[in-house]
Motif scaffolding. Structure first.
Motif, short mmCIF file in Angstrom:
data_model
loop_
_atom_site.label_atom_id
_atom_site.label_comp_id
_atom_site.label_asym_id
_atom_site.label_seq_id
_atom_site.Cartn_x
_atom_site.Cartn_y
_atom_site.Cartn_z
N MET A 31 -64.23 -15.87 0.74
CA MET A 31 -64.60 -14.84 1.72
C MET A 31 -63.90 -13.54 1.38
O MET A 31 -62.67 -13.49 1.25
N ARG A 32 -64.69 -12.48 1.27
CA ARG A 32 -64.17 -11.15 0.94
C ARG A 32 -64.62 -10.19 2.04
O ARG A 32 -65.81 -9.90 2.15
N VAL A 33 -63.66 -9.71 2.82
CA VAL A 33 -64.01 -8.94 4.01
C VAL A 33 -63.15 -7.68 4.13
O VAL A 33 -61.94 -7.71 3.88
N LEU A 34 -63.80 -6.59 4.51
CA LEU A 34 -63.14 -5.34 4.84
C LEU A 34 -63.12 -5.21 6.36
O LEU A 34 -64.16 -5.34 7.01
N ILE A 35 -61.93 -4.97 6.92
CA ILE A 35 -61.77 -4.83 8.38
C ILE A 35 -61.09 -3.50 8.65
O ILE A 35 -59.97 -3.27 8.19
N THR A 36 -61.74 -2.64 9.41
CA THR A 36 -61.11 -1.37 9.77
C THR A 36 -60.34 -1.53 11.08
O THR A 36 -60.64 -2.41 11.90
N GLY A 37 -59.33 -0.67 11.27
CA GLY A 37 -58.52 -0.75 12.48
C GLY A 37 -57.83 -2.10 12.60
O GLY A 37 -57.80 -2.70 13.68
N ALA A 38 -57.23 -2.56 11.49
CA ALA A 38 -56.75 -3.95 11.43
C ALA A 38 -55.24 -4.10 11.50
O ALA A 38 -54.72 -5.17 11.21
N SER A 39 -54.53 -3.05 11.87
CA SER A 39 -53.07 -3.16 11.87
C SER A 39 -52.53 -3.94 13.07
O SER A 39 -51.44 -4.50 13.02
N ARG A 40 -53.29 -3.97 14.18
CA ARG A 40 -52.84 -4.67 15.38
C ARG A 40 -54.03 -4.91 16.29
O ARG A 40 -55.16 -4.55 15.98
N GLY A 41 -53.78 -5.54 17.43
CA GLY A 41 -54.82 -5.73 18.43
C GLY A 41 -55.99 -6.56 17.94
O GLY A 41 -55.83 -7.58 17.26
N ILE A 42 -57.20 -6.13 18.29
CA ILE A 42 -58.41 -6.88 17.96
C ILE A 42 -58.58 -7.00 16.45
O ILE A 42 -58.91 -8.08 15.94
N GLY A 43 -58.34 -5.92 15.71
CA GLY A 43 -58.50 -5.97 14.26
C GLY A 43 -57.58 -6.98 13.61
O GLY A 43 -57.98 -7.74 12.72
N ALA A 44 -56.32 -7.00 14.05
CA ALA A 44 -55.36 -7.97 13.51
C ALA A 44 -55.77 -9.39 13.88
O ALA A 44 -55.65 -10.32 13.08
N GLY A 45 -56.26 -9.56 15.11
CA GLY A 45 -56.72 -10.88 15.53
C GLY A 45 -57.87 -11.38 14.68
O GLY A 45 -57.94 -12.57 14.33
N ILE A 46 -58.78 -10.48 14.34
CA ILE A 46 -59.91 -10.84 13.47
C ILE A 46 -59.41 -11.26 12.10
O ILE A 46 -59.86 -12.26 11.53
N ALA A 47 -58.48 -10.51 11.55
CA ALA A 47 -57.94 -10.83 10.22
C ALA A 47 -57.29 -12.22 10.23
O ALA A 47 -57.50 -13.02 9.30
N ARG A 48 -56.51 -12.51 11.25
CA ARG A 48 -55.86 -13.82 11.35
C ARG A 48 -56.89 -14.95 11.41
O ARG A 48 -56.76 -15.97 10.74
N ARG A 49 -57.91 -14.76 12.24
CA ARG A 49 -58.91 -15.81 12.42
C ARG A 49 -59.69 -16.05 11.13
O ARG A 49 -59.91 -17.21 10.72
N LEU A 50 -60.12 -14.99 10.47
CA LEU A 50 -60.88 -15.15 9.23
C LEU A 50 -60.04 -15.81 8.15
O LEU A 50 -60.52 -16.66 7.40
N ALA A 51 -58.77 -15.41 8.07
CA ALA A 51 -57.88 -16.02 7.08
C ALA A 51 -57.68 -17.50 7.37
O ALA A 51 -57.79 -18.34 6.46
N ASN A 52 -57.40 -17.84 8.61
CA ASN A 52 -57.16 -19.24 8.97
C ASN A 52 -58.39 -20.11 8.70
O ASN A 52 -58.28 -21.23 8.19
#
Length: 262
Positions: free
Chosen positions: A1-22
């Motif tokens: 999986m190769r994904v670009l996430i904007t606004g990813a330093s905290r909050g919803i963006g960070a939550g998305i990054a964690r979920r996709l990685a897990n």
């Protein structure tokens, strides 16, 4: 999986990054995640370190989405790191409360520059990569893009525009195998809203009007994004999903004289 996430330093963006990685790691994959923010910060650095410690590959990218050149540059950098893109999550967004009769034009323009134009230019720049992978784009809108929020300045209008932009992109890109959907969060407790939820009375009154009687968390939004990017949503495009604990649909429950609801 190769994904670009904007606004990813905290909050919803960070939550998305964690979920996709897990999720990717659980499948035995090594996810490549390009995380963007408007500026360098300890939060962004810590987010990248957290993901890499778990076994993901992550890269921090910096760019102000109000700058018309930033979206294409961020996509180019993400492609160099990821080697392609299977998904893009346009999560970045800003607010500037105010009544429309008194709102400064500069505030209106900046919100549309970041929330709408930035989302469009990001999608436009990512289009060739998403076409090559038959990938997916998820735009984070808001429930106030579906229901007007008085005093929100240009925010409601800009998020309504994001929803329509999503639907138009979905129609234009469906034949290329690209799915485009939006997700409209309701009341979510994030670092940006934490100051408000520190007031017990405010938190309690908000919980009372949400049918599920709880304030949403970034993880709730991340789960829906993971679904929209995944195979479970393979036949969905042009949709705007509300993740609000049932709040937007509860208006009739607030009319006096009806049977109690929930």
């Amino acid at each position: 999986m190769r994904v670009l996430i904007t606004g990813a330093s905290r909050g919803i963006g960070a939550g998305i990054a964690r979920r996709l990685a897990n999720d990717a790691l659980a499948r035995g994959e090594t996810p490549h995640l390009a995380l963007t923010a408007s500026r360098e910060s300890d939060d962004l650095t810590a987010m990248v370190a957290e993901l890499e410690e778990q076994g993901a590959r992550a890269r921090a990218l910096v760019g102000d989405m109000a700058d018309p050149a930033s979206p294409a540059r961020l996509v180019e950098q993400a492609l160099a790191f990821c080697g392609g893109l299977d998904g893009v999550v346009s999560n970045v967004g800003i607010m500037a409360p105010g009544r429309l009769a008194e709102l400064d034009q500069a505030d209106w323009d900046r919100l549309f520059d970041v929330n709408v134009r930035g989302t469009w230019l990001l999608a436009k720049a990512a289009y060739p990569a998403l076409k090559a992978s038959r990938g997916s784009l998820v735009n984070i809108a808001s429930m106030v893009g579906v229901h007007p929020h008085p005093g929100s300045g240009a925010y409601s209008s800009s998020k309504a525009a994001v929803i329509m932009l999503t639907q138009q992109l979905a129609q234009e890109w469906a034949a290329d195998g690209i799915r485009v959907n939006s997700l409209s969060p309701g009341m979510i407790h994030t670092p940006a809203t934490d100051k408000m939820y520190r007031h017990p009375e405010v938190a309690m009154r908000r919980q009372e009007v949400i049918p599920m009687h709880q304030i949403g968390q970034p993880a709730h939004i991340a789960g829906v994004v993971a679904f929209l990017l995944g195979e479970g949503a393979a036949y969905m495009t042009g949709q705007n999903l509300l993740a609000d604990g049932g709040f937007a649909g509860s208006i009739m429950a607030h009319i006096s004289g009806l049977p109690p609801q929930g």
